[in-house]
Design an enzyme around this catalytic site. Sequence first.
Site, PDB file in Angstrom:
ATOM      1  CE  LYS A  13      -4.563   0.770   0.257  1.00 40.15           C
ATOM      2  NZ  LYS A  13      -5.548   0.372  -0.653  1.00 40.15           N
ATOM      3  CB  THR A  58      -2.804  -3.059  -0.506  1.00 42.59           C
ATOM      4  OG1 THR A  58      -4.117  -2.815  -1.304  1.00 42.59           O
ATOM      5  CG2 THR A  58      -2.079  -3.822  -1.428  1.00 42.59           C
ATOM      6  CG  PHE A 154      31.749  25.174 -11.918  1.00 40.28           C
ATOM      7  CD1 PHE A 154      32.239  24.198 -11.310  1.00 40.28           C
ATOM      8  CD2 PHE A 154      31.269  25.259 -13.363  1.00 40.28           C
ATOM      9  CE1 PHE A 154      32.603  23.296 -11.801  1.00 40.28           C
ATOM     10  CE2 PHE A 154      31.386  24.041 -13.761  1.00 40.28           C
ATOM     11  CZ  PHE A 154      31.939  22.847 -13.051  1.00 40.28           C
ATOM     12  NE  ARG A 171      29.146  27.587  -8.683  1.00 45.17           N
ATOM     13  CZ  ARG A 171      29.081  26.629  -9.007  1.00 45.17           C
ATOM     14  NH1 ARG A 171      28.408  26.460 -10.053  1.00 45.17           N
ATOM     15  NH2 ARG A 171      29.442  25.515  -8.255  1.00 45.17           N
ATOM     16  CD  GLN A 210      31.073  17.949  -8.865  1.00 46.32           C
ATOM     17  OE1 GLN A 210      30.842  19.236  -8.543  1.00 46.32           O
ATOM     18  NE2 GLN A 210      30.847  17.351 -10.244  1.00 46.32           N
ATOM     19  CG  HIS A 238      22.131  25.281 -13.183  1.00 47.08           C
ATOM     20  ND1 HIS A 238      23.582  25.056 -12.765  1.00 47.08           N
ATOM     21  CD2 HIS A 238      21.831  24.339 -13.772  1.00 47.08           C
ATOM     22  CE1 HIS A 238      23.856  24.017 -12.980  1.00 47.08           C
ATOM     23  NE2 HIS A 238      22.706  23.303 -13.645  1.00 47.08           N
TER      24      HIS A 238
END
Length: 285
Positions: A13, A58, A154, A171, A210, A238
């Site tokens: 369920k 269920t 970056f 950024r 990362q 972004h």
Amino acid sequence: MPTFELGPNQYGKAEIRLVHVERTGAGDRLTDLNVSVALRGDLAASHLTGDNAAVLPTDTQKNTVYAFARQFGIAGIEAFATRLAEHFVATQPSIHEARVTIERYPWIDVDSRHCLRRSGGEVHTATVHHGHYGTQVVAGVAGLVLLKTTDSEFHGYLKDRYTTLAETRDRILATSVNATWRTATGFTDPEPARAALVEAFADTYSHALQQTLFAMGSRVLDRCPDVVEVKLSLPNRHHFLVDLTPFGLDNPNEVYYAADRPYGLIEGVVRRDGATIPPEVTWTF
């Protein structure tokens, strides 16, 4: 004549909505859950011949969730999920494995007695697998939206003939954190882990999402000694600078547009060095 065989299968369920109100003299305590149950076992006959003798409906699973909320209350979603998973396996000979997944939607007191407001979009999560391998508990948080307006860069990435992305030394970095953590003992207070994720995102100067992911996972392990493994999924929400030169205007990192999709998706696992990790339970669905 071709022959066929039944592969891995499960049933249950999904998305049982449960709101539990604990009545106390100091005010009401509300727990808002979305519970999903999945069961595995000797269920081939149901698929192959339509014989339902081994099938626990269920609807019964749904009723069990509600009954357990009344009988035992909900001390914590990990404990509640464990109680349910162990019950289905212990009481039904045909059921050998159970997975119970719970999402908890946070609410905040407004007047400290009877009025509450929903807290943002994040949810607390718990998934319990129970079977012959024992019980494995994984807690976490989903939809934890974080953003920092600077302290993120970056650059220095691979470039080929299709690369158009400009390098940046400043950024906006934003993400919607989906994180789970596994402990050696089974249960843990989720708030220290959540707080560690937020803290690491905020104070890590990021050269890549990362790097931020590893810092967040490491901070959870540092602050929560019982946690042995953290899994993180970080979509990169972004934010791109708008080119205002057609209007005769500069844009000193002030005006952005938030891109909905596509988005980068950074995922990874951070573990304690040398930690013994129990075998992963494979659920293919």
